[in-house]
Design a protein around this motif. Sequence first.
Motif, mmCIF file in Angstrom:
data_model
loop_
_atom_site.group_PDB
_atom_site.id
_atom_site.type_symbol
_atom_site.label_atom_id
_atom_site.label_comp_id
_atom_site.label_asym_id
_atom_site.label_seq_id
_atom_site.Cartn_x
_atom_site.Cartn_y
_atom_site.Cartn_z
ATOM 1 N N LEU A 231 1.116 6.693 7.165
ATOM 2 C CA LEU A 231 1.003 6.458 8.618
ATOM 3 C C LEU A 231 -0.341 5.815 8.966
ATOM 4 C CD1 LEU A 231 2.601 9.736 10.055
ATOM 5 C CD2 LEU A 231 3.558 7.426 10.086
ATOM 6 N N ALA A 232 -1.393 6.187 8.234
ATOM 7 C CA ALA A 232 -2.706 5.581 8.487
ATOM 8 C C ALA A 232 -2.679 4.084 8.193
ATOM 9 C CB ALA A 232 -3.775 6.280 7.654
ATOM 10 N N ILE B 210 -0.026 2.186 8.180
ATOM 11 C CA ILE B 210 0.840 1.557 9.190
ATOM 12 C C ILE B 210 0.070 1.326 10.478
ATOM 13 C CG2 ILE B 210 2.855 1.941 10.663
ATOM 14 C CD1 ILE B 210 4.163 3.391 8.314
ATOM 15 N N GLY B 211 -0.782 2.299 10.850
ATOM 16 C CA GLY B 211 -1.578 2.133 12.064
ATOM 17 C C GLY B 211 -2.583 0.997 11.946
ATOM 18 N N VAL B 212 -3.252 0.905 10.787
ATOM 19 C CA VAL B 212 -4.264 -0.139 10.598
ATOM 20 C C VAL B 212 -3.618 -1.517 10.625
ATOM 21 C CG1 VAL B 212 -5.911 -1.121 8.967
ATOM 22 C CG2 VAL B 212 -5.870 1.351 9.366
ATOM 23 N N TYR B 213 -2.565 -1.699 9.866
ATOM 24 C CA TYR B 213 -1.942 -3.013 9.814
ATOM 25 C C TYR B 213 -1.129 -3.304 11.075
ATOM 26 C CZ TYR B 213 -3.401 -4.282 5.144
ATOM 27 O OH TYR B 213 -4.164 -4.653 4.060
ATOM 28 N N GLY B 214 -0.720 -2.255 11.778
ATOM 29 C CA GLY B 214 -0.099 -2.477 13.079
ATOM 30 C C GLY B 214 -1.089 -3.085 14.063
ATOM 31 N N LEU B 215 -2.325 -2.572 14.038
ATOM 32 C CA LEU B 215 -3.368 -3.156 14.877
ATOM 33 C C LEU B 215 -3.677 -4.589 14.469
ATOM 34 C CD1 LEU B 215 -5.859 -0.128 15.142
ATOM 35 C CD2 LEU B 215 -4.336 -1.024 16.939
ATOM 36 N N PHE C 212 0.838 -1.205 0.000
ATOM 37 C CA PHE C 212 0.000 0.000 0.000
ATOM 38 C C PHE C 212 0.871 1.254 0.000
ATOM 39 C CE2 PHE C 212 -3.783 -2.423 1.696
ATOM 40 C CZ PHE C 212 -4.633 -2.055 0.675
ATOM 41 N N ILE C 213 1.858 1.293 0.880
ATOM 42 C CA ILE C 213 2.717 2.474 0.990
ATOM 43 C C ILE C 213 3.504 2.694 -0.295
ATOM 44 C CG2 ILE C 213 4.687 3.447 2.233
ATOM 45 C CD1 ILE C 213 3.651 2.005 4.732
ATOM 46 N N LEU C 214 3.990 1.599 -0.880
ATOM 47 C CA LEU C 214 4.728 1.711 -2.131
ATOM 48 C C LEU C 214 3.857 2.291 -3.234
ATOM 49 C CD1 LEU C 214 7.053 1.211 -4.051
ATOM 50 C CD2 LEU C 214 6.425 -1.207 -4.119
ATOM 51 N N LEU C 215 2.626 1.826 -3.328
ATOM 52 C CA LEU C 215 1.715 2.342 -4.357
ATOM 53 C C LEU C 215 1.404 3.810 -4.115
ATOM 54 C CD1 LEU C 215 0.145 1.391 -6.861
ATOM 55 C CD2 LEU C 215 -1.817 1.015 -5.364
ATOM 56 N N ILE C 216 1.285 4.199 -2.859
ATOM 57 C CA ILE C 216 0.998 5.598 -2.522
ATOM 58 C C ILE C 216 2.119 6.503 -3.024
ATOM 59 C CG2 ILE C 216 0.811 7.229 -0.596
ATOM 60 C CD1 ILE C 216 -0.594 4.945 0.957
ATOM 61 N N TRP D 110 4.338 5.795 -5.239
ATOM 62 C CA TRP D 110 4.506 5.661 -6.685
ATOM 63 C C TRP D 110 3.563 6.613 -7.424
ATOM 64 C CZ3 TRP D 110 3.720 0.544 -9.919
ATOM 65 C CH2 TRP D 110 4.463 0.657 -11.093
ATOM 66 N N ARG D 111 2.319 6.715 -6.961
ATOM 67 C CA ARG D 111 1.359 7.605 -7.610
ATOM 68 C C ARG D 111 1.716 9.063 -7.372
ATOM 69 N NH1 ARG D 111 -4.512 6.590 -9.160
ATOM 70 N NH2 ARG D 111 -3.562 7.983 -10.656
ATOM 71 N N GLY D 112 2.336 9.348 -6.233
ATOM 72 C CA GLY D 112 2.780 10.709 -5.955
ATOM 73 C C GLY D 112 1.681 11.585 -5.406
ATOM 74 N N GLY D 113 2.046 12.852 -5.130
ATOM 75 C CA GLY D 113 1.121 13.800 -4.545
ATOM 76 C C GLY D 113 1.833 14.663 -3.526
ATOM 77 N N PRO D 114 1.086 15.513 -2.816
ATOM 78 C CA PRO D 114 1.700 16.345 -1.778
ATOM 79 C C PRO D 114 2.389 15.484 -0.710
ATOM 80 C CG PRO D 114 -0.529 17.087 -2.262
ATOM 81 C CD PRO D 114 -0.348 15.799 -2.983
ATOM 82 N N VAL D 115 3.551 15.915 -0.282
ATOM 83 C CA VAL D 115 4.341 15.128 0.672
ATOM 84 C C VAL D 115 3.575 14.898 1.968
ATOM 85 C CG1 VAL D 115 6.489 15.062 1.991
ATOM 86 C CG2 VAL D 115 6.476 15.991 -0.335
ATOM 87 N N VAL D 116 2.906 15.946 2.448
ATOM 88 C CA VAL D 116 2.171 15.820 3.720
ATOM 89 C C VAL D 116 1.063 14.776 3.579
ATOM 90 C CG1 VAL D 116 0.768 17.054 5.401
ATOM 91 C CG2 VAL D 116 2.717 18.201 4.324
ATOM 92 N N THR D 117 0.349 14.806 2.465
ATOM 93 C CA THR D 117 -0.736 13.845 2.252
ATOM 94 C C THR D 117 -0.198 12.417 2.155
ATOM 95 O OG1 THR D 117 -2.007 15.538 1.080
ATOM 96 C CG2 THR D 117 -2.680 13.251 0.774
ATOM 97 N N LEU D 118 0.896 12.259 1.430
ATOM 98 C CA LEU D 118 1.494 10.927 1.293
ATOM 99 C C LEU D 118 1.913 10.380 2.649
ATOM 100 C CD1 LEU D 118 3.737 11.434 -1.881
ATOM 101 C CD2 LEU D 118 1.513 10.322 -1.755
ATOM 102 N N ARG D 119 2.556 11.224 3.436
ATOM 103 C CA ARG D 119 3.018 10.772 4.751
ATOM 104 C C ARG D 119 1.851 10.435 5.674
ATOM 105 N NH1 ARG D 119 7.094 14.922 6.871
ATOM 106 N NH2 ARG D 119 8.088 14.212 4.948
#
Length: 418
Positions: A102-103, A105-110, A83-87, A89-98
């Motif tokens: 993190l979202a 990472i939180g979901v799969y961390g749970l 998921f993170i790699l695809l995010i 790869w598609r690109g976009g604002p740095v803040v949005t990507l980060r």
Amino acid sequence: MSYVVYLAAAILGMAAILLFRRPRQALTNPLTASTCVSILIGACCFSAAAPATLATVNRMTGIANFGAPMTYSLISAYSCSLFILLIYWRGGPVVTLRRTALAFIGVYGLLIAAIITLFTVGDAHVERLRDLDTYYANTPYIREMIVLYLLGHLVCCLVICGVCLLWTRQLRQETASPAAAAGAGPGAPAASKGDRLLRAGLWLIVIGLGMDMSGFVLAKIIAVTARWYGRDLDFLSTTVAPPLASVGAVICSLGFVLPRIVPAVGAQWRSLRHYRRLAPLWKVLRHVPTAFVSPSTWYRLPQSRLRMREMAIHDALLVLTPHLDERTGSGVLRRALAAGCDPTAARAKAEASMVVEAARQLAGGAADSLTEPGTYELRTSKDASRGLLRLAQELNTPGTVTGVDPLAAPTHGTRNGS
């Protein structure tokens, strides 16, 4: 089975090494870093899933089936990394990507925490190295752990396949749009090639995840569900799923790597061709004494070797500049133009003859008595790599339609009248 998954892990590891060959650049580029992390986690998944690895981990920890939550956690981490790699790869604002990364990472961390918790409270005291999913399909808590990791990976496959298909459709529409065709300029062929590589990579991802989804996730879900209803379809989980998952992961990783590796490999191949085409010119100039000493390049990549050779050639041409005899070049230029050569090719022939004559005089010691240094500047060498290649081409074709042989240019002696 162990050999199959170990082979897949080795292939994934090699792909990560190719992308991570320059650690400093890779770590500063989120896309490269996420690609390497995703591929490495995939390699760890296959290594951990091998029965030999599971037996070793269980024996070292002293906990029966400890390798199961470890492998399931790695599979969930692999889903998250895709998921993170695809995010990125598609690109976009740095803040949005980060924030999006993190979202996830939180979901799969749970999800990983839930897998570990369910294994802890469940009862899986009988070691199962190949058929744990079906053997414990009806065991409380262990059953939920198995369902959770399968659903987590299934959602990953479905979402990423959907995004990739939408992306390929978008690329196709952009390529076919009249505005894109009207605005195509000199850079259009390169962009088109990049789009083709991107589409090919996206389709490989879809195919790889499709194999993973159907050959691994759905096969295991069917086998587990069959156990719930008292049927035995364990072969789907133990025999069908592992090889299909291995092949699917390799194809998926190739899809992520292909659009980035192919341009780099193409650049290295072009550099190697240019390096070899400069060999005739370097053969003439390699004995010219210069301040630049070219280091050993046999172990370097072609681009680095080409850069070193070009630097050495430019330095040698600077040394030869005072010894260039315009009379030699003028004669060759007149004969080339008379033979019908275009001015650019005729100039290259003339300058190649001047370079060869100057190198001969310098090697023979005749240039030691030079009293009137020449002021002629090679026009061909000013054209960066293209000019050097043109000089080398003339040196590589001594027999020309003009009958002029740059390697056998006439000697007029030095400019002091001797």
